[in-house]
Motif scaffolding. Structure first.
Motif, PDB file in Angstrom:
ATOM      1  N   TYR B  10       0.790  -1.099  -0.021  1.00  0.00           N
ATOM      2  CA  TYR B  10      -0.016   0.000  -0.012  1.00  0.00           C
ATOM      3  C   TYR B  10       0.788   1.146  -0.045  1.00  0.00           C
ATOM      4  N   LYS B  11       0.330   2.329  -0.380  1.00  0.00           N
ATOM      5  CA  LYS B  11       1.063   3.701  -0.561  1.00  0.00           C
ATOM      6  C   LYS B  11       1.066   4.033   0.978  1.00  0.00           C
ATOM      7  N   SER B  13       0.179   6.706   2.387  1.00  0.00           N
ATOM      8  CA  SER B  13      -0.976   7.488   2.863  1.00  0.00           C
ATOM      9  C   SER B  13      -2.228   6.399   3.113  1.00  0.00           C
ATOM     10  N   VAL B  14      -2.129   5.244   2.716  1.00  0.00           N
ATOM     11  CA  VAL B  14      -3.271   4.332   2.927  1.00  0.00           C
ATOM     12  C   VAL B  14      -2.902   3.754   4.257  1.00  0.00           C
ATOM     13  N   LEU B  15      -4.099   3.706   5.146  1.00  0.00           N
ATOM     14  CA  LEU B  15      -3.856   2.935   6.512  1.00  0.00           C
ATOM     15  C   LEU B  15      -4.135   1.402   6.048  1.00  0.00           C
ATOM     16  N   ASP B  16      -3.218   0.716   6.482  1.00  0.00           N
ATOM     17  CA  ASP B  16      -3.505  -0.785   6.052  1.00  0.00           C
ATOM     18  C   ASP B  16      -3.968  -1.481   7.304  1.00  0.00           C
ATOM     19  N   PRO B  17      -5.158  -1.955   7.272  1.00  0.00           N
ATOM     20  CA  PRO B  17      -5.781  -2.442   8.661  1.00  0.00           C
ATOM     21  C   PRO B  17      -5.142  -3.857   8.879  1.00  0.00           C
ATOM     22  N   LYS B  18      -4.599  -4.587   7.704  1.00  0.00           N
ATOM     23  CA  LYS B  18      -3.921  -5.922   8.140  1.00  0.00           C
ATOM     24  C   LYS B  18      -2.662  -5.840   8.808  1.00  0.00           C
ATOM     25  N   LYS B  41       2.204  -7.783  -1.177  1.00  0.00           N
ATOM     26  CA  LYS B  41       2.149  -9.072  -1.831  1.00  0.00           C
ATOM     27  C   LYS B  41       3.462  -9.238  -2.748  1.00  0.00           C
ATOM     28  N   ALA B  67      -0.388  -4.074  -9.484  1.00  0.00           N
ATOM     29  CA  ALA B  67      -0.833  -3.209  -8.512  1.00  0.00           C
ATOM     30  C   ALA B  67      -1.955  -2.516  -8.912  1.00  0.00           C
ATOM     31  N   ASN B  68      -2.587  -1.841  -7.825  1.00  0.00           N
ATOM     32  CA  ASN B  68      -3.623  -0.856  -8.295  1.00  0.00           C
ATOM     33  C   ASN B  68      -3.159   0.460  -7.956  1.00  0.00           C
ATOM     34  N   ASN B  70      -3.515   3.371  -7.660  1.00  0.00           N
ATOM     35  CA  ASN B  70      -4.449   4.259  -6.914  1.00  0.00           C
ATOM     36  C   ASN B  70      -4.213   3.903  -5.394  1.00  0.00           C
ATOM     37  N   MET B  71      -3.960   3.027  -4.901  1.00  0.00           N
ATOM     38  CA  MET B  71      -3.766   2.684  -3.731  1.00  0.00           C
ATOM     39  C   MET B  71      -2.716   2.012  -3.403  1.00  0.00           C
TER      40      MET B  71
END
Lengths: 228, 86
Positions: B10-11, B13-18, B41, B67-68, B70-71
Motif C-alpha cells: 500500500y502507499k 498514505s493508505v492505512l493498512d488494517p491488516k 504481495k 498493483a492498483n 490508486n492505492m
C-alpha cells in the motif's frame, strides 16, 4: 428505458438487480454475458455485486479484462449510464471508469447489515427521485468497501460534487464517508450499498427503488412503477 | 531469461488494517520494539528478452495489473537466470 446487467463468472447479485429493474421498477432489463462486445442498444448498463473471477488478485481486477469491459468503456465515453453496485463498483474503479479504489474494511470484518446514507446530490441521473439531505436505509454486504482516493483526487471529486451518497455512520473507514461516487461527467455511478436489495416492503425497505426510478426518469423510456 | 521479483504494498498514505492487526499480534507476543509493519504481495515472473525490454515490460505489467496504483506502489528486482533454473 432499456437496461442490461452484466453477469460475470462469480457475479451473484445479477438476478436480484434484474428483478428490481424489471419486475419492480418496470423497465426492460436483460442479463448479458461478459463476452458481449456491443452495448449500443441499451440506455443503462449495470455491473452487479458478487465475487467476479473469485476476487483473485484484487476485487474487480480480473473482470476488467473481459471483452464486455472494452464495450462498457466505449458506452460510458459516449454518455451511456453505467451503475456499478458493490463488486460492480470495485470493477469500475479497477477499469478506471471511476476514481479511487476499494480496500479492506477498516476493521477487517465482512459487514452485512443495513446502513443509513445521506443523499448529497439529487440532480444526477441516479438520484433525481431523492431529495438532498434525505436519509436512506440500504443493506451493505462487503469485506472490501473502504473507499480510498489520494488527497488530490479527493479534493477534485469534492470540488466537482461527484459524491452522491455518504454514510451517516461510516461502517468501513471510507474517506469522507463516501458510499457512492460518480465520474466527472456524472454518467457513471459506483456505490457499495445494494439498492436492489431494498425495493420491496417484503425485503425490509424500499429506499433503493428511487435509484432505478431516477434512471427511468432520466432516460424517459418507461413509466415509473412501484411505490416507495 | 530473467526472474522478476515484484513487491506490491500500500502507499504510505493508505492505512493498512491488516498490517495494523499484525502489529497488534506482535505486541501480544511481547515484541514491543516492532515500530512498523508493512504487509504486501510478492510475485515472481520468469520472462525472456533483453534486460531493457524485460524491465520495461515488467514495469507495465505492475502498473496495469499486479498493483492498483490508486492505492498501491510496487518495486521489482530483475535477476538473470539460466535455462536450467527456468
Amino acid at each position: 428505458m432499456k437496461a442490461a446487467v452484466i453477469s460475470f463468472p462469480g457475479s451473484n447479485c445479477d438476478l436480484d438487480l434484474q428483478w428490481a429493474v424489471q419486475q419492480i421498477a418496470g423497465a426492460d432489463c436483460e442479463l448479458i454475458k461478459q463476452e458481449q462486445t456491443d452495448l449500443s442498444s441499451y440506455d443503462v448498463v449495470m455491473v452487479p455485486g458478487g465475487f467476479s473471477y473469485g476476487d483473485y488478485l484484487r476485487s474487480g481486477a480480473i473482470a476488467r479484462f473481459s471483452p464486455v469491459m472494452t464495450a462498457l468503456k466505449d458506452f460510458a465515453d459516449a454518455g451511456g449510464y453505467v451503475l456499478g453496485i458493490c463488486n460492480g463498483f470495485q470493477i469500475l474503479t479497477e477499469a478506471g471508469l471511476l476514481p479511487g479504489a476499494l480496500q479492506w474494511n477498516r476493521d477487517l470484518n465482512f459487514i452485512c447489515e443495513p446502513v443509513t446514507l445521506t443523499v448529497d446530490r439529487a440532480d444526477t441521473a441516479f438520484s433525481n427521485q431523492y431529495r438532498v439531505g434525505e436519509q436512506l436505509t440500504l443493506p451493505i454486504a462487503h469485506g472490501e468497501g473502504n473507499y480510498y482516493a489520494d488527497p488530490e483526487t479527493l479534493a477534485e471529486l469534492e470540488a466537482n460534487d461527484q459524491v452522491v451518497f455518504r454514510y451517516t455512520d461510516n461502517p468501513n473507514g471510507s474517506v469522507h464517508d463516501i458510499a457512492g461516487v460518480t465520474n466527472a461527467a456524472g454518467n457513471v455511478l459506483g456505490m457499495m450499498p445494494h439498492p436492489e436489495r431494498a425495493v420491496e416492503a417484503l425485503l425490509g425497505g424500499t429506499d433503493g427503488l428511487g435509484l432505478f426510478q431516477s434512471l427511468i426518469q432520466q432516460t424517459k423510456g418507461a413509466d415509473i412503477r412501484g411505490t416507495r | 531469461m530473467f526472474k522478476a521479483k515484484v513487491y506490491v504494498t500500500y502507499k504510505p498514505s493508505v492505512l493498512d488494517p491488516k498490517a495494523e492487526v499484525i502489529k497488534t499480534a506482535l505486541s501480544r507476543m511481547d515484541y514491543h520494539n516492532v515500530d512498523d509493519v508493512l504487509y504486501g504481495k510478492y510475485f515472481e515472473l520468469k520472462l525472456s528478452g533483453t534486460e531493457a525490454a524485460v524491465r520495461k515490460q515488467v514495469d507495465t505489467i505492475c502498473d496495469q495489473l499486479l498493483a492498483n496504483v490508486n492505492m498501491e506502489t510496487y518495486r521489482f528486482d530483475l535477476e538473470p537466470i539460466t535455462e536450467d533454473e527456468a
